[in-house]
Design a protein around this motif. Structure first.
Motif, PDB file in Angstrom:
ATOM      1  N   ARG A   1       0.837  -1.208   0.000  1.00 55.27           N
ATOM      2  CA  ARG A   1       0.000   0.000   0.000  1.00 55.27           C
ATOM      3  C   ARG A   1       0.873   1.259   0.000  1.00 55.27           C
ATOM      4  O   ARG A   1       1.820   1.329   0.781  1.00 55.27           O
TER       5      ARG A   1
ATOM      6  N   GLY B   1      10.464  -3.803   7.889  1.00 56.95           N
ATOM      7  CA  GLY B   1       9.489  -4.902   8.014  1.00 56.95           C
ATOM      8  C   GLY B   1       8.935  -5.256   6.641  1.00 56.95           C
ATOM      9  O   GLY B   1       8.869  -6.424   6.262  1.00 56.95           O
TER      10      GLY B   1
ATOM     11  N   ALA C   1       8.424  -8.945   2.847  1.00 55.73           N
ATOM     12  CA  ALA C   1       7.899  -9.105   1.486  1.00 55.73           C
ATOM     13  C   ALA C   1       8.974  -8.901   0.401  1.00 55.73           C
ATOM     14  O   ALA C   1       9.347  -9.846  -0.301  1.00 55.73           O
TER      15      ALA C   1
ATOM     16  N   LYS D   1      -8.042  -2.616  12.333  1.00 51.74           N
ATOM     17  CA  LYS D   1      -8.103  -1.282  11.708  1.00 51.74           C
ATOM     18  C   LYS D   1      -9.406  -0.570  12.089  1.00 51.74           C
ATOM     19  O   LYS D   1      -9.432   0.651  12.198  1.00 51.74           O
TER      20      LYS D   1
ATOM     21  N   TYR E   1     -11.867  -5.106   1.788  1.00 49.26           N
ATOM     22  CA  TYR E   1     -10.430  -5.151   1.463  1.00 49.26           C
ATOM     23  C   TYR E   1      -9.973  -6.549   1.027  1.00 49.26           C
ATOM     24  O   TYR E   1      -9.311  -6.703  -0.006  1.00 49.26           O
TER      25      TYR E   1
ATOM     26  N   VAL F   1       4.218 -12.734   1.190  1.00 50.93           N
ATOM     27  CA  VAL F   1       3.786 -11.609   2.050  1.00 50.93           C
ATOM     28  C   VAL F   1       4.297 -11.841   3.468  1.00 50.93           C
ATOM     29  O   VAL F   1       4.807 -12.914   3.793  1.00 50.93           O
TER      30      VAL F   1
ATOM     31  N   ILE G   1       8.242  -8.551  11.658  1.00 52.96           N
ATOM     32  CA  ILE G   1       9.217  -7.702  12.357  1.00 52.96           C
ATOM     33  C   ILE G   1       8.414  -6.797  13.295  1.00 52.96           C
ATOM     34  O   ILE G   1       7.395  -6.233  12.901  1.00 52.96           O
TER      35      ILE G   1
ATOM     36  N   THR H   1       2.202   3.287   9.481  1.00 53.66           N
ATOM     37  CA  THR H   1       1.342   4.347  10.002  1.00 53.66           C
ATOM     38  C   THR H   1       1.354   4.419  11.531  1.00 53.66           C
ATOM     39  O   THR H   1       0.573   5.149  12.113  1.00 53.66           O
TER      40      THR H   1
HETATM   41  N1  AQP Z   1       6.305  -5.664  10.434  1.00 59.50           N
HETATM   42  C1  AQP Z   1       6.296  -6.417   9.347  1.00 59.50           C
HETATM   43  N2  AQP Z   1       7.062  -7.532   9.282  1.00 59.50           N
HETATM   44  C2  AQP Z   1       7.066  -8.308   8.159  1.00 59.50           C
HETATM   45  N3  AQP Z   1       6.323  -8.031   7.065  1.00 59.50           N
HETATM   46  C3  AQP Z   1       5.542  -6.920   7.095  1.00 59.50           C
HETATM   47  N4  AQP Z   1       4.716  -6.368   6.192  1.00 59.50           N
HETATM   48  C4  AQP Z   1       4.178  -5.236   6.712  1.00 59.50           C
HETATM   49  N5  AQP Z   1       4.637  -5.035   7.950  1.00 59.50           N
HETATM   50  C5  AQP Z   1       5.481  -6.063   8.225  1.00 59.50           C
HETATM   51  C6  AQP Z   1       4.468  -6.905   4.865  1.00 59.50           C
HETATM   52  O1  AQP Z   1       4.748  -5.883   3.922  1.00 59.50           O
HETATM   53  C7  AQP Z   1       3.857  -6.024   2.811  1.00 59.50           C
HETATM   54  C8  AQP Z   1       3.204  -4.727   2.517  1.00 59.50           C
HETATM   55  O2  AQP Z   1       2.399  -4.292   3.571  1.00 59.50           O
HETATM   56  P1  AQP Z   1       1.259  -3.248   3.220  1.00 59.50           P
HETATM   57  O3  AQP Z   1       1.839  -1.958   2.907  1.00 59.50           O
HETATM   58  O4  AQP Z   1       0.395  -3.792   2.154  1.00 59.50           O
HETATM   59  O5  AQP Z   1       0.353  -3.144   4.428  1.00 59.50           O
HETATM   60  P2  AQP Z   1       0.525  -3.442   5.888  1.00 59.50           P
HETATM   61  O6  AQP Z   1       0.675  -4.903   6.122  1.00 59.50           O
HETATM   62  O7  AQP Z   1      -0.680  -2.843   6.506  1.00 59.50           O
HETATM   63  O8  AQP Z   1       1.899  -2.698   6.245  1.00 59.50           O
HETATM   64  P3  AQP Z   1       2.098  -1.560   7.271  1.00 59.50           P
HETATM   65  O9  AQP Z   1       3.501  -1.135   7.239  1.00 59.50           O
HETATM   66  O10 AQP Z   1       1.574  -1.995   8.597  1.00 59.50           O
HETATM   67  O11 AQP Z   1       1.247  -0.393   6.668  1.00 59.50           O
HETATM   68  P4  AQP Z   1       0.102   0.429   7.319  1.00 59.50           P
HETATM   69  O12 AQP Z   1       0.727   1.116   8.505  1.00 59.50           O
HETATM   70  O13 AQP Z   1      -0.278   1.348   6.229  1.00 59.50           O
HETATM   71  O14 AQP Z   1      -0.993  -0.484   7.736  1.00 59.50           O
HETATM   72  C9  AQP Z   1       2.857  -7.118   3.174  1.00 59.50           C
HETATM   73  O15 AQP Z   1       3.287  -8.319   2.550  1.00 59.50           O
HETATM   74  C10 AQP Z   1       2.976  -7.238   4.645  1.00 59.50           C
HETATM   75  O16 AQP Z   1       2.679  -8.528   5.110  1.00 59.50           O
END
Ligand code: AQP
Length: 325
Positions: free
Chosen positions: A8, A16, A21, A110, A125, A143, A183, A196
């Protein structure tokens, strides 16, 4: 074998996202056909600034390239530019039970976090994510752990569609890294590192050396002095050891031996140095790419064309099977 995954455009990518990923993507693009997406339609399901969205999309495209995605070896594009994603989402929505969506962990988390923004898009979603994956007749979805449940649902939806209307989709399998699938935040080691959330808990892929050092030195640790891996008793140090191991290529046991008798401060200093050096090529490449806006746009345009050919063909099959053409 075809691979699909996405991120996203909701802010700066962090280690992370990389370890969970992108690092797997870079290995997979060498071996098999890969489709990687900047999932902007997913980004609008949580609060965001419309005036920043295009810049965030460009940042993710640059981050993909800087981290090592090779547009000659994979397809990458912006989700909203291939309209088939939204059309298939609608169709798959008609066979997805409401209860399956309501029990998704991410929806619950969320919704709790953004109480004023619990919208139908957030609930749907996982259907959009299933459409993303299934449109490309994907075999593997690399992922992080947090997305595993959504890939499971995509499998269920594919199975149900094939059974109801006839065989179109493959049942995609999730690919999680053996270590690094989740992570944790440097400030709250019980929570995953997130774009975020608290920026102090998160190391950006392009953070400057001073920021990396400051964040690592301020990372929450545990009682005691030993550098030992034990996620239950020592979640903070275990998370830092995981990060150390993945960036250095050294095993956790080897690291425990290396830091035996040393304190947290020595360990953190060494980790900060490792991260500063490991992320340096990413920072350098990003600076170069920031000057090459036209090149990045061309890559996305080419990716869109290639992705659309596959997406259109799958959607045609789906509509035929559903009696829509
Ligand atoms: N902490 C993490 N450790 C390992 N993998 C992670 N991913 C996210 N956080 C971690 C993996 O990164 C890919 C993309 O994530 P995303 O942007 O689609 O959404 P998310 O999982 O919601 O990531 P964030 O950083 O936590 O974003 P926000 O804060 O916007 O919600 C995915 O493959 C995810 O598994």
């Amino acid at each position: 074998m075809r691979v699909f995954s996405g991120i996203r455009p909701t802010g700066e990518l962090h280690i992370g996202n990389y370890l969970g990923a992108i690092k797997q993507w870079i290995e997979l693009q060498e071996k098999t056909e890969c489709v990687f997406c900047i999932v902007d339609l997913h980004a609008v399901t949580t609060p965001y600034e419309p005036e920043n969205l295009q810049a965030n999309i460009k940042d993710v495209a640059i981050a993909y390239l800087a981290a090592g995605l090779n547009p000659e070896k994979c397809i990458f594009f912006v989700q909203s530019e291939v309209k088939e994603h939204t059309e298939l989402t609608w169709l798959l929505g008609t066979i997805t039970p409401l209860g399956d969506l309501q029990r998704m962990t991410q929806f619950k988390e969320k919704s709790k976090k953004h109480k004023e923004y619990v919208n139908a898009g957030l609930l749907n979603y996982p259907i959009l994510m299933a459409a993303d994956i299934l449109l490309y007749k994907t075999d593997l979805v690399p992922v992080g752990k947090d997305q595993e449940q959504h890939v499971e649902l995509a499998r269920t939806i594919a199975r149900k569609f094939n059974k109801t209307f006839g065989e179109v989709f493959k049942e995609p399998k999730v690919v999680l890294p053996k270590i690094g699938a989740k992570i944790m935040s440097l400030q709250k080691p019980a929570k995953k590192m997130s774009k975020t959330d608290d920026p102090r808990g998160c190391i950006g892929l392009f953070d400057e050396p001073e920021e990396i050092e400051k964040k690592i030195l301020a990372a929450v640790t545990d009682t005691g002095r030993a550098i030992r891996y034990n996620p239950k008793l020592k979640p903070g140090i275990s998370n830092l050891l995981t990060i150390y191991s993945l960036f250095s290529g050294k095993g956790i046991k080897e690291l425990e031996r290396k830091f035996k008798g040393k304190g947290y401060a020595d360990f953190k200093k060494s980790l900060a140095e490792l991260l500063i050096n490991s992320l340096e090529p990413f920072r350098r490449k990003r600076k170069e790419l920031l000057q090459r806006e036209v090149y990045v746009k061309e890559i996305l345009a080419k990716g869109q064309k290639r992705a659309q050919i596959i997406a259109q063909s799958t959607l045609q099959d789906v509509k035929k099977k559903m009696g829509l053409t």
